[in-house]
Write a protein that holds these residues in place. Structure first.
Motif, PDB file in Angstrom:
ATOM      1  N   LYS A  59       0.812  -1.214   0.000  1.00 57.93           N
ATOM      2  CA  LYS A  59       0.000   0.000   0.000  1.00 57.93           C
ATOM      3  C   LYS A  59       0.845   1.264   0.000  1.00 57.93           C
ATOM      4  O   LYS A  59       0.482   2.279  -0.622  1.00 57.93           O
ATOM      5  CB  LYS A  59      -0.930  -0.017   1.212  1.00 57.93           C
ATOM      6  CG  LYS A  59      -1.955   1.108   1.223  1.00 57.93           C
ATOM      7  CD  LYS A  59      -2.892   0.959   2.406  1.00 57.93           C
ATOM      8  CE  LYS A  59      -3.960   2.038   2.424  1.00 57.93           C
ATOM      9  NZ  LYS A  59      -4.885   1.870   3.580  1.00 57.93           N
ATOM     10  N   ASP A  63      -1.553   2.448  -4.517  1.00 55.14           N
ATOM     11  CA  ASP A  63      -2.964   2.262  -4.190  1.00 55.14           C
ATOM     12  C   ASP A  63      -3.756   2.807  -5.375  1.00 55.14           C
ATOM     13  O   ASP A  63      -3.802   4.017  -5.599  1.00 55.14           O
ATOM     14  CB  ASP A  63      -3.328   3.000  -2.908  1.00 55.14           C
ATOM     15  CG  ASP A  63      -4.751   2.708  -2.442  1.00 55.14           C
ATOM     16  OD1 ASP A  63      -5.551   2.177  -3.242  1.00 55.14           O
ATOM     17  OD2 ASP A  63      -5.073   3.031  -1.279  1.00 55.14           O
ATOM     18  N   ARG A  65      -7.096   2.240  -6.051  1.00 55.81           N
ATOM     19  CA  ARG A  65      -8.540   2.297  -5.882  1.00 55.81           C
ATOM     20  C   ARG A  65      -9.062   3.628  -6.420  1.00 55.81           C
ATOM     21  O   ARG A  65      -8.606   4.692  -6.002  1.00 55.81           O
ATOM     22  CB  ARG A  65      -8.908   2.097  -4.413  1.00 55.81           C
ATOM     23  CG  ARG A  65      -8.759   0.649  -3.967  1.00 55.81           C
ATOM     24  CD  ARG A  65      -8.987   0.464  -2.480  1.00 55.81           C
ATOM     25  NE  ARG A  65      -7.903   1.033  -1.681  1.00 55.81           N
ATOM     26  CZ  ARG A  65      -7.736   0.786  -0.385  1.00 55.81           C
ATOM     27  NH1 ARG A  65      -8.573  -0.028   0.253  1.00 55.81           N
ATOM     28  NH2 ARG A  65      -6.735   1.342   0.270  1.00 55.81           N
ATOM     29  N   ARG A 340      -6.596  -3.193  -8.603  1.00 53.13           N
ATOM     30  CA  ARG A 340      -6.514  -1.900  -7.923  1.00 53.13           C
ATOM     31  C   ARG A 340      -6.142  -1.906  -6.451  1.00 53.13           C
ATOM     32  O   ARG A 340      -5.388  -1.070  -6.010  1.00 53.13           O
ATOM     33  CB  ARG A 340      -7.840  -1.135  -8.097  1.00 53.13           C
ATOM     34  CG  ARG A 340      -8.135  -0.778  -9.537  1.00 53.13           C
ATOM     35  CD  ARG A 340      -9.439  -0.011  -9.671  1.00 53.13           C
ATOM     36  NE  ARG A 340      -9.670   0.404 -11.042  1.00 53.13           N
ATOM     37  CZ  ARG A 340     -10.264  -0.351 -11.978  1.00 53.13           C
ATOM     38  NH1 ARG A 340     -10.715  -1.564 -11.658  1.00 53.13           N
ATOM     39  NH2 ARG A 340     -10.415   0.095 -13.208  1.00 53.13           N
ATOM     40  N   THR A 341      -6.697  -2.798  -5.656  1.00 51.12           N
ATOM     41  CA  THR A 341      -6.589  -2.651  -4.208  1.00 51.12           C
ATOM     42  C   THR A 341      -5.263  -3.185  -3.668  1.00 51.12           C
ATOM     43  O   THR A 341      -4.821  -4.282  -4.041  1.00 51.12           O
ATOM     44  CB  THR A 341      -7.751  -3.331  -3.476  1.00 51.12           C
ATOM     45  OG1 THR A 341      -7.561  -3.167  -2.062  1.00 51.12           O
ATOM     46  CG2 THR A 341      -7.835  -4.814  -3.802  1.00 51.12           C
ATOM     47  N   GLU A 343      -5.069  -3.992  -0.587  1.00 49.99           N
ATOM     48  CA  GLU A 343      -5.520  -4.773   0.570  1.00 49.99           C
ATOM     49  C   GLU A 343      -6.205  -6.051   0.087  1.00 49.99           C
ATOM     50  O   GLU A 343      -7.421  -6.219   0.221  1.00 49.99           O
ATOM     51  CB  GLU A 343      -6.463  -3.924   1.427  1.00 49.99           C
ATOM     52  CG  GLU A 343      -5.788  -2.669   1.984  1.00 49.99           C
ATOM     53  CD  GLU A 343      -6.728  -1.799   2.797  1.00 49.99           C
ATOM     54  OE1 GLU A 343      -7.961  -1.995   2.705  1.00 49.99           O
ATOM     55  OE2 GLU A 343      -6.226  -0.928   3.535  1.00 49.99           O
ATOM     56  N   GLU A 369     -13.297  -1.603  -5.222  1.00 49.42           N
ATOM     57  CA  GLU A 369     -13.017  -2.854  -4.520  1.00 49.42           C
ATOM     58  C   GLU A 369     -13.921  -3.953  -5.055  1.00 49.42           C
ATOM     59  O   GLU A 369     -15.059  -4.094  -4.620  1.00 49.42           O
ATOM     60  CB  GLU A 369     -13.218  -2.673  -3.007  1.00 49.42           C
ATOM     61  CG  GLU A 369     -12.694  -3.829  -2.194  1.00 49.42           C
ATOM     62  CD  GLU A 369     -12.803  -3.572  -0.699  1.00 49.42           C
ATOM     63  OE1 GLU A 369     -11.787  -3.699  -0.002  1.00 49.42           O
ATOM     64  OE2 GLU A 369     -13.914  -3.248  -0.234  1.00 49.42           O
TER      65      GLU A 369
END
Length: 545
Positions: A59, A63, A65, A340-341, A343, A369
């Protein structure tokens, strides 16, 4: 010397940057909105390549998103200054409309495997950044310059400025050193120094069928730069029937024995619509320096489907079936990415039961997400299958097998439920519905299935035709024979040419994988036992032998 078939990196490996350190070769390619960022392949012979690492994998580095389709990581440049590796890249936050938001970054590593540093922000004046290490120790940062006032094309030239590694910022004057040729859309710059000249290699003409590699040179790094006698040293634009189209965005490497090669992006169109279902791929050509100190492509400027290299490619490896199992100790296979994420634990995990468990998140095609795990399509024809266990309660929960290009273009065989809660199979096709991004109606008729139990899902792609299949799985794990479900779809829309944007606006490639959504927000989970990708030699496929 063996004849090697291009491309050397098949299927969505665009904007190659090549580097040799000792006897090792590395190619970095764009990954756009797919996570982790940047693919770095390794080779010892320029013919056989293995995916080594995706360095932007946490991250603090990346990132995406909210990044749009075909946004994210553009045109990485990989270099080495004798002490460490340098990687520069753009994370495109906006690409359409009146403006582009294009922050550029640098990360470094003592070894190619890492650890890679957190990024240093450089500028946002344009995309396709590159870093040049001069013989006197100075470092120079170049990128294409974006000017939103220029219409219809905002490409304003190649901008140069010195980079100070101690201060970790650009210093001193900046100058636009090259405005491009009459082909326009100049981008993708790389600087080199040889025999008293600075050489500037650029891409022009957009990334479609007018694409080209342009070379110029100067005695002074600040210019002025004179164009190559051929202007464009590599292009397919005037030869629409040649095998490798869209040739452009190149980079140069020298071998230890003094030979020179250029890697470049390319596309292999199929169907009467000239659609590149495998996206933009990486090819290689032999080049040579002539007596006039200019670089020429051997048998060029049109790219060759075959190239002489010291080693032959491993054909058996290319055509081998890939059967992916899921093991929590080993982790997710390197062939897979997600969108994209940073996490990933929020969208998938590998359980102690050796299943890939997806957590239903936003709808497929979300820019924030979505739970979608997939691998590249690297063959014109292939089979894919998986077994899923999923217990939806209504039509807003669905999971299954997907062939995916972007939010506008996908084919999705789902296990879902009707409004009465009864489970069914339903195909959700979205065929080139830009700019609305809607399903193609009417939807194929759903197929009722039992409320409990696993389901085997499969698809076959044969050139431009895609067919889904399914079979129920018994309590003892026995699988019934696959049955067709739904009509034959046009698989060729999973291509740059149909990717939801106008010309020069879609940059990725087709993927195949698994997905899960829960639009009720209950985070319902879907478990997948395995995934199979099986290349198929098909009689109508071109360029694969």
């Amino acid at each position: 010397m063996p004849k090697v078939l291009n491309p050397i990196l098949p299927g969505f490996n665009a904007d190659p940057s090549i580097l040799r350190v000792g006897d090792d070769y590395y190619i970095a390619t764009s990954t756009f909105e797919w996570y982790p960022g940047v693919q770095i392949h390794h080779s010892k012979d320029l013919a056989n390549w293995d995916l080594l690492i995706r360095p932007l994998n946490r991250k603090s580095q990346l990132d995406m998103r909210g990044d749009p389709d075909s946004g994210g990581v553009w045109a990485p440049c990989l270099t080495h200054d004798g002490e460490k590796f340098w990687l520069v890249y753009t994370d495109v936050k906006r690409k359409d409309g009146s403006f582009k938001d294009t922050p550029n970054y640098i990360v470094t590593a003592p070894k190619i495997e890492g650890p890679w540093s957190d990024p240093v922000y450089i500028n946002s004046s344009g995309f396709d950044p590159s870093l040049f290490h001069d013989d006197d120790g100075k470092k120079w940062f170049i990128n294409m310059l974006q000017d939103h006032r220029r219409r219809p094309r905002a490409f304003a030239g190649i901008r140069l400025q010195e980079y100070d590694p101690k201060q970790e910022k650009l210093v001193g004057p900046k100058k636009t050193i090259f405005h491009g040729s009459d082909l326009d859309l100049v981008e993708g710059p790389h600087l080199y120094r040889r025999n008293g000249y600075y050489y500037l290699l650029t891409a022009e003409g957009g990334t479609g069928y007018e694409h080209a590699v342009t070379l110029c040179r100067s005695r002074d790094i600040w210019g002025p730069y004179e164009l190559h006698p051929q202007k464009h040293i590599l292009t397919s634009k005037d030869h629409p029937l040649t095998a490798l189209q869209r040739a452009g965005h190149g980079d140069i490497v020298d071998t230890p024995d003094g030979k020179t090669y250029i890697v470049h992006l390319t596309g292999r169109p199929t169907t009467q619509f000239r659609r590149c279902v495998l996206g933009r791929e990486t090819a290689i050509q032999e080049a040579y320096w002539d007596a006039d100190d200019w670089l020429y492509i051997k048998n060029g400027p049109v790219p060759s489907l075959y190239v002489d290299l010291p080693a032959a490619t491993d054909d058996g490896k290319y055509w081998a079936e890939q059967r992916y199992s899921f093991n929590p100790v080993v982790g997710l296979h390197k062939d897979f990415q997600w969108l994209r994420t940073p996490e990933p634990e929020r969208i998938f995990t590998i359980t102690d039961k050796n299943t890939l468990e997806l957590t239903g998140r936003e709808g497929i095609g979300s820019w924030f997400e979505q739970a979608l795990v997939a691998r590249r399509q690297t063959h014109f024809s292939y089979d894919a299958e998986t077994v899923v266990e999923f217990s939806p309660t209504d039509e807003r929960q669905f999971a299954g097998l997907v062939a995916y290009y972007c939010r506008y273009n996908f084919f999705y065989l789902t296990v879902t439920a009707h409004t009465d809660g009864k489970r069914e199979l339903l195909i959700l096709p979205s065929e080139a519905s830009w700019p609305l991004g809607r399903f193609t109606f009417p939807l194929p008729d759903p197929v009722p299935i039992p409320q409990e139990g696993k389901v085997r899902l499969a698809l076959s792609v044969r050139g431009g035709a895609l067919q889904f299949f399914y079979a129920l799985v018994g309590d003892g794990g026995e699988e019934k024979e696959l049955e067709k479900i739904g009509p034959v779809f046009d698989a060729s829309i999973l291509s740059d040419e149909c990717g939801g944007h106008q010309m020069h606006g879609s940059f990725t490639g087709a993927f195949v994988g698994v997905a899960a959504s829960d639009l009720d927000g209950e985070e319902r989970k879907a478990g997948f036992d395995y995934f199979v990708y099986r290349p198929v030699r098909y009689e109508t496929d071109r360029y694969e032998v």
